[in-house]
Design an enzyme around this catalytic site. Structure first.
Site, mmCIF file in Angstrom:
data_model
loop_
_atom_site.group_PDB
_atom_site.id
_atom_site.type_symbol
_atom_site.label_atom_id
_atom_site.label_comp_id
_atom_site.label_asym_id
_atom_site.label_seq_id
_atom_site.Cartn_x
_atom_site.Cartn_y
_atom_site.Cartn_z
ATOM 1 N N ARG A 47 5.472 -12.606 9.818
ATOM 2 C CA ARG A 47 6.139 -11.361 9.446
ATOM 3 C C ARG A 47 7.475 -11.260 10.161
ATOM 4 O O ARG A 47 7.725 -11.933 11.171
ATOM 5 C CB ARG A 47 5.257 -10.162 9.766
ATOM 6 C CG ARG A 47 4.979 -9.961 11.239
ATOM 7 C CD ARG A 47 3.850 -8.977 11.472
ATOM 8 N NE ARG A 47 4.222 -7.621 11.119
ATOM 9 C CZ ARG A 47 3.611 -6.910 10.162
ATOM 10 N NH1 ARG A 47 2.620 -7.409 9.477
ATOM 11 N NH2 ARG A 47 3.988 -5.680 9.911
ATOM 12 N N GLU B 73 0.871 -1.163 0.000
ATOM 13 C CA GLU B 73 0.000 0.000 0.000
ATOM 14 C C GLU B 73 0.917 1.223 0.000
ATOM 15 O O GLU B 73 1.805 1.326 0.847
ATOM 16 C CB GLU B 73 -0.881 -0.004 1.264
ATOM 17 C CG GLU B 73 -1.840 1.155 1.244
ATOM 18 C CD GLU B 73 -2.724 1.236 2.489
ATOM 19 O OE1 GLU B 73 -2.691 0.327 3.325
ATOM 20 O OE2 GLU B 73 -3.436 2.257 2.594
ATOM 21 N N LYS C 239 4.581 1.021 9.417
ATOM 22 C CA LYS C 239 4.691 2.257 8.653
ATOM 23 C C LYS C 239 4.091 3.427 9.423
ATOM 24 O O LYS C 239 4.553 4.545 9.321
ATOM 25 C CB LYS C 239 3.999 2.094 7.295
ATOM 26 C CG LYS C 239 4.847 1.331 6.293
ATOM 27 C CD LYS C 239 4.182 1.288 4.929
ATOM 28 C CE LYS C 239 3.102 0.242 4.876
ATOM 29 N NZ LYS C 239 2.549 0.039 3.536
HETATM 30 P P1 ATP Z 1 3.014 -2.105 8.059
HETATM 31 O O1 ATP Z 1 2.432 -3.036 9.072
HETATM 32 O O2 ATP Z 1 4.469 -1.863 8.197
HETATM 33 O O3 ATP Z 1 2.249 -0.837 7.908
HETATM 34 P P2 ATP Z 1 1.614 -3.274 5.905
HETATM 35 O O4 ATP Z 1 1.377 -4.717 5.995
HETATM 36 O O5 ATP Z 1 0.481 -2.379 6.203
HETATM 37 O O6 ATP Z 1 2.909 -2.912 6.705
HETATM 38 P P3 ATP Z 1 1.698 -3.264 3.080
HETATM 39 O O7 ATP Z 1 2.098 -2.167 2.189
HETATM 40 O O8 ATP Z 1 0.284 -3.678 3.092
HETATM 41 O O9 ATP Z 1 2.171 -2.847 4.517
HETATM 42 O O10 ATP Z 1 2.634 -4.519 2.859
HETATM 43 C C1 ATP Z 1 2.923 -5.056 1.611
HETATM 44 C C2 ATP Z 1 3.328 -6.489 1.785
HETATM 45 O O11 ATP Z 1 4.430 -6.601 2.657
HETATM 46 C C3 ATP Z 1 2.190 -7.291 2.395
HETATM 47 O O12 ATP Z 1 2.058 -8.485 1.651
HETATM 48 C C4 ATP Z 1 2.644 -7.552 3.791
HETATM 49 O O13 ATP Z 1 2.190 -8.782 4.248
HETATM 50 C C5 ATP Z 1 4.166 -7.537 3.666
HETATM 51 N N1 ATP Z 1 4.782 -7.118 4.917
HETATM 52 C C6 ATP Z 1 4.577 -5.975 5.590
HETATM 53 N N2 ATP Z 1 5.283 -5.951 6.739
HETATM 54 C C7 ATP Z 1 5.972 -7.120 6.784
HETATM 55 C C8 ATP Z 1 6.878 -7.703 7.720
HETATM 56 N N3 ATP Z 1 7.228 -7.088 8.846
HETATM 57 N N4 ATP Z 1 7.386 -8.921 7.436
HETATM 58 C C9 ATP Z 1 7.055 -9.551 6.299
HETATM 59 N N5 ATP Z 1 6.200 -9.069 5.391
HETATM 60 C C10 ATP Z 1 5.658 -7.857 5.612
HETATM 61 MG MG MG Z 2 -1.290 -3.539 4.836
#
Ligand code: ATP
Ligand code: MG
Length: 566
Positions: free
Chosen positions: A262, A37, A272
């Protein structure tokens, strides 16, 4: 698949993919995606997901799409899209012509929503967000049906169209799936599919007044792109029944969702939202601050993409949440930098040394090895002259036990140069040491004594006359606590920030060869650690970031001595 056949056991995700290929489950090539995102910069956790998705595609001869999940215009910005594209590329992955945006599918999603309304499995609800929450029930209590749940499909279609056309205020209506308000899984209790939002979208402008919710949108995006394996993090395990439900109701291509744990790292935060807070409140110097766990922060710090990819490979993929020690990340970093970075000499805390028996105007060009791990890196010339700088910490007037470096009367080796012996300690009125006087043994040029006498310490140095001035920024963990989110009541993660995470040294002296260094060039400063050129450097000013220390055995000895004293 050669790479897999040679290597150790496959992780559970790769095993699923391998089995599916074996059974020809999909009848097509493996297709994965990385779906960020664009509401912030990528961090090292994203790198794990990127390496998994792109790695599987490349190992199994498939494809991996880069897809922006841009369904929430309030938090998304073009700046983030640009940064994400740059970062995935820098990490070394290639999506070829498969760069997609969820927003390009809004029209199709809207049509599918109408299909579910007609089918009687979606309805427009007029309840307020608070009421919807109230009616949802809890883990132990079932929810209650909304009074609008049994509206007829015709009426729902009309209202939904008006929602789309912007005829209702934000929050006044939603479109919900009609599943089961008593479902054991709360996600299945008539989840919201669309909300009204009069917001300008970075790509669609003001075209849409309704925006799809993640759970509704994500499976559709995967389906449209013919994804085979939709890999996501464990939090979405509870959402899988919903992912499946939407695709089943629509009877469209149905990828398999697979969840993995994760990445969490100690001494940092990985959300984020929290990283954005640090940036907005000026607690760090931007998303690319070298203390940040962002890809851009790590790159500016001096991380190579190879080191990050190697780290992701090392930690592997599994089903259990855990926290990885940041020391492991640094370990992978050192392994790479040790092989790839040029060695130079740099003095961070200079102490002047005058070689009293060395001719005043003489300069010698001594041969130095650029990288003992890589012969092809060659050698360079290092100037030596009568006045030098050494590291202040390499001298002790009254040496403690096990201190083998310079001290009055003792002989040490200057790397690539000569053996020198300290003869005098010069001090100012307050008793601070301002310079040392030494003599050198001309017979030891290049650092070897013809008589084979043993020398305990070899020290780095730079010629005072030839040295370049530099600023060096030393970094430590951004957070004191291993888990920054562990806080007392009334405090938050920011209270755990390490106030000593950045230390700036202004008076460093480096070898003249560094005059040609470019931003992000990486070096090992001999004995001091790995450093890289910060983009803040300009023509007249060199700035280095310490990427990582070398393993510091002296600190260990010191610690043991302190413990003995106690
Ligand atoms: P955050 O929790 O940091 O805001 P998010 O999951 O909201 O991250 P996205 O942009 O939706 O951020 O993430 C894109 C991809 O990266 C998704 O498939 C998510 O599962 C993966 N991802 C995000 N954070 C991690 C992490 N700490 N370890 C592994 N994969 C991750
Ligand atoms: Mg997300």
């Amino acid at each position: 698949m050669a790479e897999n056949e040679n290597s150790e056991r496959l992780d559970f995700v790769r095993q699923i993919v391998a089995d599916d290929i074996e059974s020809n489950k999909w009848g097509t090539d493996v297709a994965t995606r990385f779906p960020p995102e664009p509401n912030g910069y990528l961090h090292i956790g994203h790198a794990k997901s990127i390496c998994l998705n792109f790695g599987i595609a490349s190992e199994f001869n498939g494809t991996c799409n880069l897809r922006f999940d841009d369904t929430n215009p309030v938090k998304e910005e073009q700046e983030y899209i640009d940064a994400i594209i740059k970062d995935v590329k820098w990490l070394g992955w290639d999506w070829q012509d498969r760069l997609f945006y969820a927003s390009d599918y809004f029209e199709q999603m809207y049509e599918w929503a109408k299909q579910l309304i007609k089918k009687g499995v979606a309805y427009v609800d007029d309840m307020t967000p608070e009421q919807i929450r109230e009616y949802r029930g809890t883990l132990t209590e079932p929810g209650k049906n909304s009074p609008y749940r049994d509206r007829n499909p015709q009426k729902n279609l009309e209202l939904f169209e008006k929602m789309k056309n912007g005829e209702f205020a934000d929050g006044s209506k939603v479109l919900r799936a009609k599943i089961d308000m008593a479902h054991a899984n709360i996600n299945m209790r008539d989840p919201v599919m669309y909300r009204i939002l009069h917001a300008t979208h970075p790509r669609c402008g003001d075209k849409w007044c309704i925006y799809p919710m993640y759970d509704w949108a994500h499976g559709l995006e995967d389906s449209i792109e013919n994804i085979t394996h939709s890999i996501c993090t464990l939090e979405f395990e509870n959402h899988r029944p919903l992912y499946d439900w939407f695709l089943d109701e629509l009877e469209i291509h149905h990828p398999q969702q697979i969840e993995f744990a994760r990445l969490n790292l100690n001494h940092t935060v990985m959300s984020k939202r929290k990283l954005l807070q640090l940036v907005r409140e000026g607690l760090v110097n931007g998303w690319d601050d070298p203390r940040m766990p962002t890809i851009q922060g790590l790159r500016r710090r001096g991380y190579s993409s190879a080191a990050i990819r190697n780290f992701c490979k090392t930690i592997g993929v599994n089903k259990f949440n855990s926290t990885i020690d940041v020391a492991l990340l640094e370990h992978c970093l050192r392994a790479d930098l040790n092989k790839t970075s040029s060695r130079v000499m740099a003095v961070l805390n200079p102490l002047k040394v005058v070689i009293t028996n060395y001719p005043e105007d003489q300069t010698e060009e001594l041969d130095a090895i650029n990288n003992p791990e890589d012969e092809s890196a060659g050698t360079r010339k290092v100037p030596f002259s009568r006045e030098l700088y050494i590291e202040r910490g390499d001298f002790m007037e009254e040496p403690v036990k096990k201190f083998f470096r310079l001290t009055p009367g003792r002989e040490v080796r200057l790397r690539y140069a000569y053996f020198v012996t300290c003869t005098d300690v010069v001090k100012d009125a307050e008793g601070n040491i301002t310079e040392l006087h030494c003599t050198y043994d001309p017979e030891t040029r290049g650092g070897d004594a013809p008589d084979g006498r043993k020398i305990k310490a070899t020290m780095h140095w730079v010629s005072a006359r030839h040295a370049l001035g530099a600023e060096v920024r030393l970094y430590d963990h951004l957070f004191n606590k291993e888990n920054p989110d562990q806080v007392e009541e009334g405090k938050d993660f920011k209270d755990n920030l390490n106030s000593d995470s950045l230390k700036v040294l202004n008076n460093c002296k480096v070898e003249p060869v560094l005059a040609n260094a470019k931003p992000l060039d990486r070096f090992q400063f001999e004995r001091m650690g790995y450093f890289c050129v910060d983009p803040d450097s300009s023509d007249g000013k060199l700035v280095f970031n310490r990427t990582a220390t070398l393993r510091d055995t002296w600190a260990k000895i010191q610690k043991q001595q302190q413990q003995k004293k106690k």
